[in-house]
Design a protein around this motif. Structure first.
Motif, short mmCIF file in Angstrom:
data_model
loop_
_atom_site.label_atom_id
_atom_site.label_comp_id
_atom_site.label_asym_id
_atom_site.label_seq_id
_atom_site.Cartn_x
_atom_site.Cartn_y
_atom_site.Cartn_z
N ILE A 1 -26.15 -37.84 -16.91
CA ILE A 1 -25.76 -38.44 -15.63
C ILE A 1 -24.37 -37.93 -15.28
O ILE A 1 -23.39 -38.23 -15.98
CB ILE A 1 -25.80 -39.98 -15.71
CG1 ILE A 1 -27.21 -40.43 -16.10
CG2 ILE A 1 -25.38 -40.59 -14.38
CD1 ILE A 1 -27.34 -41.92 -16.34
N GLU A 2 -24.31 -37.14 -14.22
CA GLU A 2 -23.06 -36.49 -13.80
C GLU A 2 -22.30 -37.46 -12.91
O GLU A 2 -22.82 -37.97 -11.91
CB GLU A 2 -23.40 -35.22 -13.04
CG GLU A 2 -22.21 -34.33 -12.73
CD GLU A 2 -22.69 -33.02 -12.13
OE1 GLU A 2 -22.78 -32.04 -12.88
OE2 GLU A 2 -23.00 -32.99 -10.92
N LEU A 3 -21.03 -37.70 -13.26
CA LEU A 3 -20.21 -38.69 -12.59
C LEU A 3 -18.94 -38.06 -12.03
O LEU A 3 -18.45 -37.05 -12.54
CB LEU A 3 -19.81 -39.79 -13.58
CG LEU A 3 -20.96 -40.49 -14.33
CD1 LEU A 3 -20.41 -41.33 -15.47
CD2 LEU A 3 -21.77 -41.33 -13.36
N ASP A 4 -18.42 -38.66 -10.98
CA ASP A 4 -17.11 -38.28 -10.49
C ASP A 4 -16.08 -38.42 -11.60
O ASP A 4 -16.18 -39.31 -12.46
CB ASP A 4 -16.75 -39.18 -9.29
CG ASP A 4 -15.52 -38.69 -8.55
OD1 ASP A 4 -14.41 -38.80 -9.11
OD2 ASP A 4 -15.66 -38.21 -7.42
N GLY B 1 -17.92 -38.07 -21.75
CA GLY B 1 -16.64 -37.40 -21.61
C GLY B 1 -16.63 -36.43 -20.46
O GLY B 1 -17.50 -36.47 -19.57
N ALA B 2 -15.64 -35.53 -20.45
CA ALA B 2 -15.47 -34.56 -19.37
C ALA B 2 -16.10 -33.23 -19.74
O ALA B 2 -16.00 -32.78 -20.89
CB ALA B 2 -13.99 -34.37 -19.06
N TYR B 3 -16.73 -32.64 -18.76
CA TYR B 3 -17.23 -31.27 -18.90
C TYR B 3 -16.96 -30.57 -17.57
O TYR B 3 -17.45 -31.01 -16.52
CB TYR B 3 -18.72 -31.26 -19.22
CG TYR B 3 -19.28 -29.89 -19.53
CD1 TYR B 3 -19.00 -29.26 -20.74
CD2 TYR B 3 -20.06 -29.21 -18.62
CE1 TYR B 3 -19.50 -28.01 -21.05
CE2 TYR B 3 -20.59 -27.95 -18.90
CZ TYR B 3 -20.30 -27.36 -20.12
OH TYR B 3 -20.80 -26.11 -20.41
N LEU B 4 -16.14 -29.53 -17.62
CA LEU B 4 -15.64 -28.90 -16.39
C LEU B 4 -14.99 -29.98 -15.52
O LEU B 4 -14.19 -30.75 -16.03
CB LEU B 4 -16.75 -28.12 -15.69
CG LEU B 4 -17.33 -26.97 -16.53
CD1 LEU B 4 -18.52 -26.32 -15.85
CD2 LEU B 4 -16.27 -25.92 -16.87
N CYS B 5 -15.34 -30.11 -14.25
CA CYS B 5 -14.60 -31.03 -13.38
C CYS B 5 -15.24 -32.40 -13.27
O CYS B 5 -14.77 -33.24 -12.49
CB CYS B 5 -14.44 -30.42 -11.99
SG CYS B 5 -15.98 -30.20 -11.08
N TYR B 6 -16.31 -32.68 -14.04
CA TYR B 6 -17.01 -33.95 -13.92
C TYR B 6 -16.97 -34.73 -15.23
O TYR B 6 -16.72 -34.18 -16.31
CB TYR B 6 -18.48 -33.71 -13.52
CG TYR B 6 -18.63 -33.10 -12.15
CD1 TYR B 6 -18.16 -33.74 -11.02
CD2 TYR B 6 -19.24 -31.86 -12.00
CE1 TYR B 6 -18.30 -33.18 -9.76
CE2 TYR B 6 -19.38 -31.27 -10.74
CZ TYR B 6 -18.90 -31.93 -9.63
OH TYR B 6 -19.03 -31.36 -8.38
N HIS B 7 -17.24 -36.03 -15.12
CA HIS B 7 -17.51 -36.86 -16.27
C HIS B 7 -19.02 -37.03 -16.41
O HIS B 7 -19.76 -36.88 -15.44
CB HIS B 7 -16.85 -38.23 -16.13
CG HIS B 7 -15.37 -38.22 -16.39
ND1 HIS B 7 -14.57 -39.32 -16.23
CD2 HIS B 7 -14.54 -37.22 -16.81
CE1 HIS B 7 -13.33 -39.01 -16.55
NE2 HIS B 7 -13.28 -37.74 -16.89
N TYR B 8 -19.45 -37.36 -17.63
CA TYR B 8 -20.88 -37.49 -17.88
C TYR B 8 -21.16 -38.69 -18.77
O TYR B 8 -20.33 -39.08 -19.62
CB TYR B 8 -21.44 -36.23 -18.57
CG TYR B 8 -21.55 -35.05 -17.65
CD1 TYR B 8 -22.71 -34.79 -16.94
CD2 TYR B 8 -20.47 -34.19 -17.48
CE1 TYR B 8 -22.82 -33.71 -16.09
CE2 TYR B 8 -20.56 -33.09 -16.63
CZ TYR B 8 -21.74 -32.86 -15.94
OH TYR B 8 -21.83 -31.78 -15.08
N GLY C 1 -33.97 -28.89 -14.67
CA GLY C 1 -33.24 -29.85 -13.86
C GLY C 1 -32.10 -30.58 -14.52
O GLY C 1 -31.32 -31.25 -13.84
N CYS C 2 -31.94 -30.50 -15.83
CA CYS C 2 -30.85 -31.20 -16.51
C CYS C 2 -29.68 -30.24 -16.68
O CYS C 2 -29.43 -29.70 -17.77
CB CYS C 2 -31.32 -31.74 -17.86
SG CYS C 2 -30.15 -32.88 -18.62
N HIS C 3 -28.95 -30.02 -15.59
CA HIS C 3 -27.86 -29.04 -15.55
C HIS C 3 -26.79 -29.54 -14.58
O HIS C 3 -26.98 -30.55 -13.89
CB HIS C 3 -28.40 -27.68 -15.10
CG HIS C 3 -29.17 -27.71 -13.81
ND1 HIS C 3 -28.58 -27.96 -12.59
CD2 HIS C 3 -30.49 -27.56 -13.56
CE1 HIS C 3 -29.49 -27.93 -11.64
NE2 HIS C 3 -30.67 -27.71 -12.20
N PRO C 4 -25.65 -28.88 -14.48
CA PRO C 4 -24.60 -29.35 -13.58
C PRO C 4 -24.99 -29.28 -12.10
O PRO C 4 -25.92 -28.58 -11.70
CB PRO C 4 -23.43 -28.41 -13.87
CG PRO C 4 -23.71 -27.82 -15.20
CD PRO C 4 -25.20 -27.74 -15.30
#
Length: 786
Positions: free
Chosen positions: A249-252, A283-290, A700-703
């Motif tokens: 789940i990609e989060l701001d 945690g953070a991955y590139l510019c997003y939280h997950y 589909g499970c990608h940034p």
């Protein structure tokens, strides 16, 4: 007081906006210069001084210097067109909610080029089509296709009539996602449609120097309090009951406490929640939280959906047959046939293309550097003179990608992996008729021959053509002119299909790496062709042996060329492995044992091939040393698989370090093929879950989004892509794109709807082959428990 924060990566950020300043270096692909990301989407980019209204891919590019942070605030870079003698400095400075852009010519540029220089900021069409703009108060709407009248300028050259001119430009005031205000502090702004010169053009805001200076005030749509909606990354196809099932789940980046995720089961009379939990912040991955929502414990077959914070995924099945219908088949039965060269391809009412390039090919000229990295040096290495027709090249092969060339390196890799898929999984699927004598392919019409066998044969025919003509493999075949290369539409219209001056060119150097690579592919093809086409199988093995023996007896020849590795010594091992598996002969076994040191020193590249050969090598000491050497590599892969929320072996640092411009999805699929054979040999070291994660990423499970990277596969997939029909903003069923790419320094991107970024959305034959293999592998690995 400024709104803007300068990040450690030297980018400016404000709520809902990021502005990049010469972080990216691929301006021919619309990545570079000044770039604006709003609400997670790069809506403007390639901001730089240009020497044309809307430069095309092969036009002159500036050399950009190193970005520096100014002591008094702001960023600056020195750039120049060295050949044209044009030099300039670009500066970007925060000013409240705006940014001041200043471009200053330095020195005395030649009058010819100074008159053509202007600063262009390009607007991504998919973000603007159908939306409003106002220029000095005059309103307009961005058109879906190029509509502007073409007029001649004072020099007599055609150019598009501008969409508007003025000092003040407001873009999409109705939509904050793409709203930008631009004010010319000197001179005026011209808004034009760059698709006048190429379908892959963007809208362009252009300003000309006044007194050698261009100065703009840029005001993006800063939105305090805006939070990007979550994206539920999951497999659009669904899951096997036995495999891990984890949604990313990609989060701001502002979100530090995830909400509740729910797995909902759909039933004939309604629905019910079968699992609800509040996942921890990964945690953070590139510019997003997950966050990661693990529902692996749910194994009951059925139809499901994931809900999270007001967002819902598409429905998906959990079923043991999930990978057996409509997942790899569109790629094998639809995409790959549409790429077949030298034949007509029909799908019921539709003709994908006519029989094309029946005049292949003429000997390329000497001492020539061609586009797309093809090179012919000071000899042909064939009995033919430059410009002379070389016979026997008009059979087999697949158009490499969204273009139509036949690069031997990619042809060999594709044929090899398709042959391995047939051999490893015994797939007998037959949905395509191939009539080579009639140069006709009929999709969705069985003919009694497995499709993988027919495609291996089609690839082999192409790989054999150089040997039949001159005794060695050729680098590849490509259009002779740029006008032919960029032509869109039916490829049978690129040449006249008769031997004439318009024929494609063939680049004919012998390359040791390629010889070994083709030898391996032909050996593998020979195995799957036996019993179906024995004469072709024999010819494949004949030339696989001869190519290997010739290279063993001659000095390596490895001058750089198109789609060919430099490291011939790695390809030598791969060829020896395939020849050993094909023949069982002691000479190849002894060769591999003699190369043990090389294998152990290059295990990430060669370990999988050596693992394939273990039953034929049959040496306990070799097996033990291979296992011991692979253990640290397996540990490294395992660590990288935990370094991102998707479970694929790739870290954010790897993404930045590798310098890749393209999406990394194809690399993952190639890794999956190798991991399969490593897992089969050493299941305790190499985990099958890595293959499942790679397949999940692809589906589909990608940034950035959760669209399947395989067009037409899954409930939601990319259906505007860079295929042979990209000019129509549509797709080829079963085509596999490389997916999210990194916009430096820290922003993953998968622009949609937009077909023209080949770095993210192009189909290639190699990615199609490795995808087919990966789906079959995951189905086998988890199906064993059923």
């Amino acid at each position: 007081m400024t709104t803007w924060k300068l990040t450690p990566f030297e980018a400016y950020e404000a709520p809902a906006v990021a502005v990049l300043f010469y972080h990216n270096v691929y301006e021919e692909g619309k990545q570079g210069g000044l770039e604006i990301i709003q609400r997670g989407v790069r809506v403007a980019g390639n901001g730089n001084l240009r020497l044309a209204l809307a430069p095309e891919q092969w036009d002159a590019l500036p050399k950009n210097g190193k970005r520096r942070v100014l002591a008094g605030g702001g960023l600056e870079v020195e750039c120049g067109y060295e050949e044209q003698g044009v030099r300039y400095t670009v500066r970007l400075t925060p000013e409240g909610e705006a940014l001041r852009l200043r471009v200053a010519l330095t020195g005395e540029p030649p009058a010819e080029w100074a008159a053509q220089a202007g600063f262009n900021l390009e607007l991504m069409p998919g973000a603007y089509m159908g939306k409003a703009f106002f220029i000095d108060g005059a309103a307009g709407v961005f058109p879906r296709q190029f509509n502007s009248a073409m007029v001649r300028n004072p020099a007599g050259k055609l150019e598009p009539q501008p969409l508007g001119r003025g000092r003040s430009l407001a873009l999409t005031p109705e939509d904050p996602a793409s709203r930008i205000e631009i004010e010319a502090l000197r001179g005026e702004l011209t808004l034009l449609d760059g698709r006048a010169f190429a379908q892959n053009g963007w809208f362009v805001v252009r300003g000309l120097p006044e007194g050698g200076v261009i100065e703009w005030k840029l005001t993006p749509a800063v939105t305090p309090g805006w939070v990007r909606p979550p994206v539920i990354g999951f497999s659009q196809v669904g899951y096997h009951p036995n495999q891990p099932k984890i949604a990313a789940i990609e989060l701001d980046a502002q979100v530090t406490e995830p909400g509740e995720a729910r797995l909902v089961r759909l039933e004939p009379g309604g629905e019910r929640v079968v699992l609800a939990e509040k996942p921890a912040l990964w945690g953070a991955y590139l510019c997003y939280h997950y966050a990661r929502f693990d529902f692996s414990s749910v194994r009951e077959p059925g139809m499901y959906r994931i809900d999270y914070e007001g967002q819902s995924s598409a429905v998906f099945p959990i079923d043991e047959r999930v990978y057996r219908d409509g997942v790899w088949q569109p790629t094998l039965e639809q995409y790959i046939p549409t790429q077949m060269c030298h034949v007509e391809v029909r799908d019921v009412y539709r003709v994908w293309h006519g029989a094309c390039h029946l005049d292949d090919a003429q000997q390329a000229p000497l001492n020539h550097q061609h586009f797309d990295s093809y090179v012919q040096r000071d000899t042909t290495e064939t009995p033919y003179q430059p410009g002379e027709h070389i016979p026997a090249l008009d059979r087999g092969g697949w158009h490499d990608a969204g273009d139509y060339d036949l690069a031997a390196g990619s042809q060999a890799r594709t044929a090899f992996v398709l042959a391995l898929a047939r051999e490893t999984f015994g797939v007998d699927s037959d949905q395509t008729t191939v009539k080579q004598a009639e140069r006709l392919v009929l999709m969705h019409v069985p003919d009694g021959v497995p499709d993988l066998v027919q495609q291996a044969a089609h690839g082999a025919e192409n790989l054999l053509s150089g040997y039949r003509a001159a005794g060695h493999s050729f680098i590849g075949i490509i259009e002779g002119t740029l006008a032919q290369y960029i032509q869109l539409g039916d490829p049978c219209l690129i040449t006249d299909n008769r031997v004439s001056a318009d024929d494609r060119w063939v680049f004919t150097h012998r390359h040791t790496t390629l010889e070994y690579q083709v030898s391996a592919a032909l050996a593998a093809c020979s195995r799957v062709l036996r019993g179906w086409d024995d004469p072709l199988a024999e010819e494949c093995l004949l030339w696989a042996r001869r190519a290997f023996e010739f290279e063993q007896a001659h000095e390596p020849q490895v001058a750089p060329n198109c789609y060919v590795w430099a490291r011939y010594e790695l390809a030598e091992v791969l060829a020896a492995v395939e020849l050993l598996i094909t023949t069982g002969e002691e000479a190849y076994r002894s060769k591999l044992l003699a190369l043990e040191g090389r294998i152990l020193e290059n295990l990430p590249a060669l370990g999988w091939a050596a693992a394939r050969a273990l039953p034929w090598i049959n040496d306990e000491g070799f097996s033990a040393r291979l296992r011991a050497g692979l253990a640290p590599y397996a540990a490294q892969v395992a660590a990288e698989a935990t370094a991102n929320p998707f479970g694929v072996p790739y870290s954010a640092d790897s993404w930045r370090r590798d310098g890749a411009i393209w999406g990394v999805g194809w690399s993952f699929l190639s890794d999956a093929v190798e991991f399969y054979f490593l897992h089969r040999a050493f299941p305790d070291l190499f985990k099958r879950d890595w293959l499942a994660a790679i397949l999940g990423y692809t589906l589909g499970c990608h940034p950035v989004s959760n669209a399947s990277l395989v067009s037409g596969v899954g409930a939601n997939s990319l259906t505007i892509a860079y295929g042979i029909n990209r000019a129509d903003w549509t797709y080829q069923p079963g085509g596999v794109v490389s997916g999210p790419a990194l916009i430096r320094p820290n922003y993953p991107e998968l622009l949609d709807p937009f077909p023209w970024l080949w770095m993210q959305k192009e189909y290639v034959i190699g990615g199609a082959a490795t995808y087919i293999f990966t789906v079959l592998a995951v189905d086998e690995l988890y199906g064993k428990e059923s």
